[in-house]
Design a protein around this motif. Structure first.
Motif, PDB file in Angstrom:
ATOM      1  N   SER A   3       0.829  -1.206   0.000  1.00  0.00           N
ATOM      2  CA  SER A   3       0.000   0.000   0.000  1.00  0.00           C
ATOM      3  C   SER A   3       0.862   1.254   0.000  1.00  0.00           C
ATOM      4  N   SER A   4       0.354   2.266  -0.668  1.00  0.00           N
ATOM      5  CA  SER A   4       0.998   3.579  -0.615  1.00  0.00           C
ATOM      6  C   SER A   4       0.208   4.520   0.300  1.00  0.00           C
ATOM      7  N   SER A   6      -0.779   6.733   3.057  1.00  0.00           N
ATOM      8  CA  SER A   6       0.080   7.475   3.987  1.00  0.00           C
ATOM      9  C   SER A   6      -0.290   7.209   5.444  1.00  0.00           C
ATOM     10  N   ARG A  21       5.341  -3.968   5.667  1.00  0.00           N
ATOM     11  CA  ARG A  21       4.841  -3.539   4.361  1.00  0.00           C
ATOM     12  C   ARG A  21       5.431  -4.463   3.311  1.00  0.00           C
TER      13      ARG A  21
END
Length: 168
Positions: A3-4, A6, A21
């Protein structure tokens, strides 16, 4: 899972949390199994990332193990954003068809407001003891990418002689 997001990345800054991650998207089952393999506590909680939690949710899941020592898996009441039930545990029929018990009911309905046995509970919010999770090998990759892995897990919990409990 690669996932990006934030908000997810910011979890790494919180003391006491191990942030994992994946570089590549492993999929739901492999990511859950990988995360659980890193867990250090007594319990494994599988919790979908889009779940909004109500006060006392974790204590309620733990209470299921305290009240019923023969329990292997405790699942939560799931409520849609509009305030009606998604699920209060599940039933699996002999033809392998399933039913999300209580779907569309009000969460205060008397038929869903007490702790009870279920065939399965949605993996969106379940708790198991880590040693049981490990002995079962977590989610079975047969069900990749997803769907019925939580049902299969609950049935394997029951095969080991434990109960599956729905906790409202």
């Amino acid at each position: 899972d690669a996932s990006s997001d934030s908000e997810a990345i910011s979890l790494n800054a919180i003391q006491g949390i191990t942030y994992i991650r994946n570089e590549n998207n492993l999929g739901y089952i492999d990511s859950c199994n990988k995360g659980a393999s890193q867990a250090k506590g007594e319990f494994i909680v599988q919790l979908n990332n889009d779940t909004l939690l109500l006060s006392g949710w974790l204590d309620a899941l733990i209470q299921g193990f305290e009240v019923f020592p023969e329990v292997g898996l405790v699942g939560a009441m799931l409520i849609f954003p509009e305030g009606v039930l998604q699920e209060a545990g599940g039933v699996i029929w002999s033809d392998a068809g399933g039913l999300n018990f209580g779907r569309g009911f009000k969460p205060s309905h008397s038929s869903v407001s007490y702790i009870r046995q279920a065939d399965y509970c949605s993996g969106a919010c379940i708790m198991l003891r880590k040693d049981l999770w490990n002995s079962l090998g977590g989610y079975d990759n047969y069900y990749s990418p997803a769907y019925y892995e939580d049902t299969d897990l609950a049935f394997r919990v029951r095969e080991k002689g434990y109960k599956v409990i729905y906790q409202p």
